[in-house]
Design an enzyme around this catalytic site. Structure first.
Site, mmCIF file in Angstrom:
data_model
loop_
_atom_site.group_PDB
_atom_site.id
_atom_site.type_symbol
_atom_site.label_atom_id
_atom_site.label_comp_id
_atom_site.label_asym_id
_atom_site.label_seq_id
_atom_site.Cartn_x
_atom_site.Cartn_y
_atom_site.Cartn_z
ATOM 1 C CB SER A 1 -5.125 4.076 -0.386
ATOM 2 O OG SER A 1 -5.127 2.672 -0.353
ATOM 3 C CB SER A 2 -6.675 1.526 -5.361
ATOM 4 O OG SER A 2 -6.066 2.352 -6.297
ATOM 5 C CD GLU B 1 -4.429 -1.864 3.006
ATOM 6 O OE1 GLU B 1 -4.619 -0.927 2.224
ATOM 7 O OE2 GLU B 1 -5.282 -2.237 3.832
ATOM 8 C CG ASN C 1 -1.584 5.791 -1.082
ATOM 9 O OD1 ASN C 1 -1.478 6.934 -1.497
ATOM 10 N ND2 ASN C 1 -1.747 4.764 -1.869
ATOM 11 N N GLY D 1 -2.518 -3.075 -2.532
ATOM 12 C CA GLY D 1 -1.261 -3.702 -2.127
ATOM 13 C C GLY D 1 -1.358 -4.335 -0.751
ATOM 14 C CB SER E 1 -0.887 -0.017 1.252
ATOM 15 O OG SER E 1 -1.745 1.083 1.250
ATOM 16 N N GLY E 2 0.607 2.167 -0.938
ATOM 17 C CA GLY E 2 1.380 3.413 -1.014
ATOM 18 C C GLY E 2 2.605 3.331 -1.899
ATOM 19 C CB THR F 1 -3.317 4.285 -8.342
ATOM 20 O OG1 THR F 1 -3.916 3.334 -7.469
ATOM 21 C CG2 THR F 1 -4.403 5.019 -9.093
#
Length: 691
Positions: free
Chosen positions: A189-190, A416, A186, A414, A137-138, A142
């Site tokens: 974040s998606s 986490e 993030n 991603g 994540s981050g 994206t």
């Protein structure tokens, strides 16, 4: 000083001239990994290093990033990107044209080089391609996916008046507004997975696109942790609350709504919600989504915010019943915007119907249960709205013309691990395990199988295969199975489910019971050990919305909303026609409350995704090139995908003989060699008939 066997210390001379003494156990000496020669440090391809181990990889990436200010490095066919957390001037049209037509190793590593390789493979070899963007994540997934799509849009200009490539790119701001949010890791974040299939014609120009989404994090609509935000679109709308155009929505500042003020800070540094909202609206218009449709979307979004502010109190002598005042201004706003009956909504928030053999009883529910019902309704409305917008975007991206080939770009959440990890992190990390397996399959397993098949002398590389942790989660009597089973029991609790996990999975080396907690369990994932708090797992997996509230929404005079819930009824009726009968007798859900669990749906959509990434590869391998286009059409691949989805859970795919597709294998001199060609069983492609 040289090291000799039996020495208990290794003398090392560091770069700065200091001597470092490294202790060594003489009984089992384990020396530190060897350093690469200076000439190789900073190489643009990690596979060129003499010694390829974790310290060497990290040091090489650090040298390139810190000293050379370069964020991209190859590792064979894989591009490793280090997120600089700022805009770099390396993505202009001039740079796109510089990479166009070049071979992957001819220029510096870049996301455009990977995109060019995919485009070239598709055009030269007539093979569909997929680009998988993965990372924690981050990490910048994206943005990377966005640049890859922009590359295809620039190099394959359609030349038509429709400017379809602009529409494909325009879908990004909308999907990010409704599906991305600020987390502690993030700012953008998606919170859903997205697989975008970009279609090309015979001249390899973009003719359209199609998006498939996976597991939207619905719980974010009603709950955010500290320093996190809800989906961007809510804040964008609230920033325009004073606008005359939105007066009828009765919007307030984002910090005055329960669903948007929960995380604390409602702003993000460097992000201007009002400006972003203008861009979101412009892209709606560019895609041809009319003002009426936009107005309906904003009505539903505003209604969700008002629903969160509906006050639920305890009432009755013993304070065990829930009550909502009919004069609540937020209740009035919700009902006015969505044209539903306030009396009916209040009645079924505060009561539930229990159907007995001889009679039907209406029973009051406690305040907590009513609040859970309200939140479940908000989540369901948002999920339907999200799906509706994605469907309309897909319709806008479909252009007349036959698809000749496609490139898929997968941008999915991603890995986490937070201070408190719940059901959402569990699902996200499960998806990442499946993607890691996909990575292993392509980089190691398939390559090594190829060498062995051709009798090339080869030492097997020992790599980490994460199938055991996937089995722990999804196999029979694994975590998801036990969770679904516990959800069927009316008296089931998070605690009783956790106890079952300890009883059944105690012997599994990848599953642990934490020393200091009786309300958590630990899984050893490929990336890290993660401790999950069991609280809320059952409720989130059930995702229960009572039938009476659904009926209230279905009776709405606002056709846009009523259609969401009528579609739900139709899809349920259609699903009853599936002809595969489970070997295990199904337990009838109580009071129409339990549908397919969230975990089960997620497992199915992941199988479909993995099938999508694999089917084309398998069929390409097993079908002669000149025959491929004629026999393996895009509609065939979609049909196979739907079969995978429809028959998920069956021991094998039971299809009518009419639907069987005979696959011609490459020529083999002997029947023995032909029989040795194996399709990996994990791909569930048993319907491919050998001839």
């Amino acid at each position: 000083k040289d090291f000799h066997s039996g020495d208990n210390v290794l003398e090392l001379l560091l770069e700065d001239g200091t001597v470092h003494l490294h202790p060594v156990d003489p009984s089992k000496p384990k020396l530190p990994p060897l350093r690469n020669p200076d000439i190789l440090v900073g190489e643009n391809d990690l596979t060129a290093l003499s010694y390829l181990h974790e310290p060497a990889v990290l040091h090489n990436l650090k040298v390139r990033f810190v000293e050379s200010r370069i964020i991209y490095t190859y590792c064979g066919i894989i591009l490793v990107a280090v997120n600089p957390y700022k805009q770099l001037p390396v993505y202009g049209d001039a740079i796109i044209h510089a990479y166009s037509g070049q071979n992957m190793g001819d220029m510096d590593p870049h996301i455009f080089a990977v995109a060019e390789e995919a485009y070239k493979q598709m055009a030269r070899n007539h093979k569909n391609q997929s680009i998988i963007v993965s990372g924690e994540s981050g990490a910048g997934k994206t943005v990377s996916a966005r640049y890859a799509m922009r590359y295809f849009a620039v190099v394959s200009k359609s030349g038509s008046q429709t400017r379809v490539e602009d529409k494909v790119l325009a879908s990004n701001p909308i999907t990010e507004a409704i599906g991305n949010a600020k987390t502690t890791r993030n700012d953008n974040s998606s919170r859903f997975g997205k697989y975008t299939e970009i279609s090309f014609d015979r001249r390899y120009r973009i003719i359209g696109a199609n998006m498939r989404t996976y597991l939207l994090e619905k719980s974010r609509v009603v709950f955010q942790a500290e320093n996190e935000r809800n989906y961007h679109i809510f804040y964008q709308m609230c920033s325009c609350a004073d606008s005359a155009e939105f007066k009828h929505l009765r919007l307030l500042s984002a910090d005055e709504f329960r669903y948007t003020g929960m995380g604390g800070d409602i702003t993000i540094d460097g992000v201007y919600d009002k400006k972003d909202f203008e861009e979101t609206r412009q892209t709606f218009s560019l895609l041809g989504l009319k003002e009426d449709f936009q107005s309906d979307i904003f009505k539903v979004l505003a209604a969700i915010l008002h629903l969160g502010n509906v006050e639920i109190r305890s009432s009755g002598d013993d304070k065990s019943s829930a009550a909502v005042s009919l004069s609540d201004p937020h209740l009035a706003a919700f009902c006015d915007l969505l044209c539903v009956s306030a009396a009916e909504l209040v009645r079924w928030l505060c009561n539930r119907r229990i159907v007995l053999v001889a009679e039907t009883v209406v029973k009051p529910v406690p305040k907590e249960r009513a609040a859970a019902g309200r939140d479940a309704l908000a989540k369901q409305i948002y999920a339907h709205l999200f799906d509706c917008i994605i469907t309309r975007i897909n319709t806008a991206l479909q252009v007349p013309g036959k698809q000749h080939a496609f490139i898929g770009v997968l941008d999915i959440y991603g890995f986490e691990t937070f201070d408190i990890n719940s059901f959402e992190q569990f699902c996200i990390n499960y998806a990442n395990e499946k993607l890691q397996q996909q990575f292993n399959l392509h980089v190691f397993k398939l390559e090594q199988e190829e060498y062995m098949k051709e009798d090339i002398p080869w030492t097997l590389i020992d790599f980490y295969d994460n199938q055991p942790v996937i089995d722990l989660i999804e196999a029979k009597m694994g975590i998801l199975d036990l969770l679904d089973e516990e959800c069927l029991f009316p008296q089931g609790t998070d605690q009783s489910w956790l106890q079952k996990l300890f009883n059944y999975l105690e012997a599994n080396p990848l599953f642990e019971k934490p020393r200091l907690s009786n309300e958590a369990f630990v899984i050893q994932h490929f990336a890290d050990k993660v401790e999950y708090q069991c609280r809320g797992f059952l409720e989130k997996n059930r995702d229960a919305l009572y039938e009476e509230l659904v009926d209230t929404m279905r009776a709405s005079k606002f056709s846009f909303l009523a259609h969401f819930f009528q579609e739900e009824e139709q899809s349920r009726a259609a699903s009853k026609g599936v002809k595969v009968k489970s070997a295990r007798p199904s337990v009838k859900p109580a009071n129409k409350q339990l549908r397919t669990s969230v975990g089960d749906k997620f497992r199915s959509s992941l199988s479909l995704l993995m099938g999508t990434l694999n089917i084309v590869k398998i069929l390409n391998s097993y079908t002669p090139i000149d025959d491929f286009e004629k026999r393996v059409t895009s509609s065939f691949v979609r049909q196979v995908q739907s079969f995978l989805q429809e028959y998920e859970g069956a021991t094998q795919l039971m299809l009518d003989t009419d639907y069987r597709f005979q696959v011609t294998f490459p020529f083999c001199p002997s029947s023995t060699a032909l029989e040795s060609l194996q399709v990996p069983s994990s791909l569930h492609l048993e319907f491919l008939t050998r001839i």
